[in-house]
Design an enzyme around this catalytic site. Sequence first.
Site: not given
Ligand code: NAP
Length: 273
Positions: A132, A145
Amino acid sequence: MSDETVLITGCSSGIGRATAEQFLDEGWTVYATSRDESDIADLDESGCRTATLDVTEDDDVARVVDRIEDEQGGLDCLVNNAGYGLYGPLEDIPAEKLHDQFDVNVYGPHRLTRAALPLLREAEGTICNVSSVQGRLSVPGAGAYSGSKFALEAMSDALRAEVDPFDVEVVLVEPGPVETNFQDRAATESDSLVPGTEYDWVYDSIEDATTVSGSLPIAVTPAEVATTIHDAASVSEPDPRYPVKRFARLAVATRFLPDSVRDSVFRLVRRFA
Ligand code: NAP
């Protein structure tokens, strides 16, 4: 089209789901994983191979990597995507919650990396860690975070040098705000804290951020992040870091500001909050 194999964590929504779809479109064999396999039944129907994988469970990790070895004999790319944001003033965050944050965002990728490296070494593959801009820049309310993503960045830098002799690549993808469910989970996590009396302005800024950041004009789509991940996995000499689009490039560049300047900005934010 490709005859390569990728393993992706956290495919139930957002970036993980879009990444599974992108690699599938490009002809890869995709192992799409999720804590609850029923959340990715549609990816199974689209042609992904799906599996239950909670990144905090060693047995899940071993089972999925063993299956890939049995079925494919190798692995070309590991995408450590699963993660969530624990936002709140550090004084209000119990150690157990901080541990849970690191268990998913740091130990999770470490578990997957250790299990998959023998296969990746064989294939001279790529590890893509989804970090991120907050893995390069820490702001008030994001200490837990950011701490996890800074750790992921530091470990990726060390790992890159360690696996260089085996021609295994390690890349970091650094999105700014993305239009996903990330903010919903972040709001739930923040609401679960017991607020002290000292940090109203921090909670207010977290609430503002979790309410609007996914819909800001600077927000990118999960598909744009997925394209960056796929591109990084497909070139022979990838960059160590891929900030996603212009806002992320600008945001990570602010780490070059003197600490005193950044602290003054945070002081200003507090005054106007
Ligand atoms: P998201 O839609 O909430 O997806 C997060 C995913 O992680 C979901 O599939 C969730 O599964 C999974 N997860 C959480 N805990 C887990 C565990 N213990 N084991 C396996 N899977 C788990 O959010 P996203 O934005 O796509 O996030 C994906 C990545 O991008 C993350 O690493 C986040 O830090 C990074 N990121 C996001 C943003 C943003 O603004 N969205 C910005 C920068 C970086 P469940 O459905 O089972 O909870």
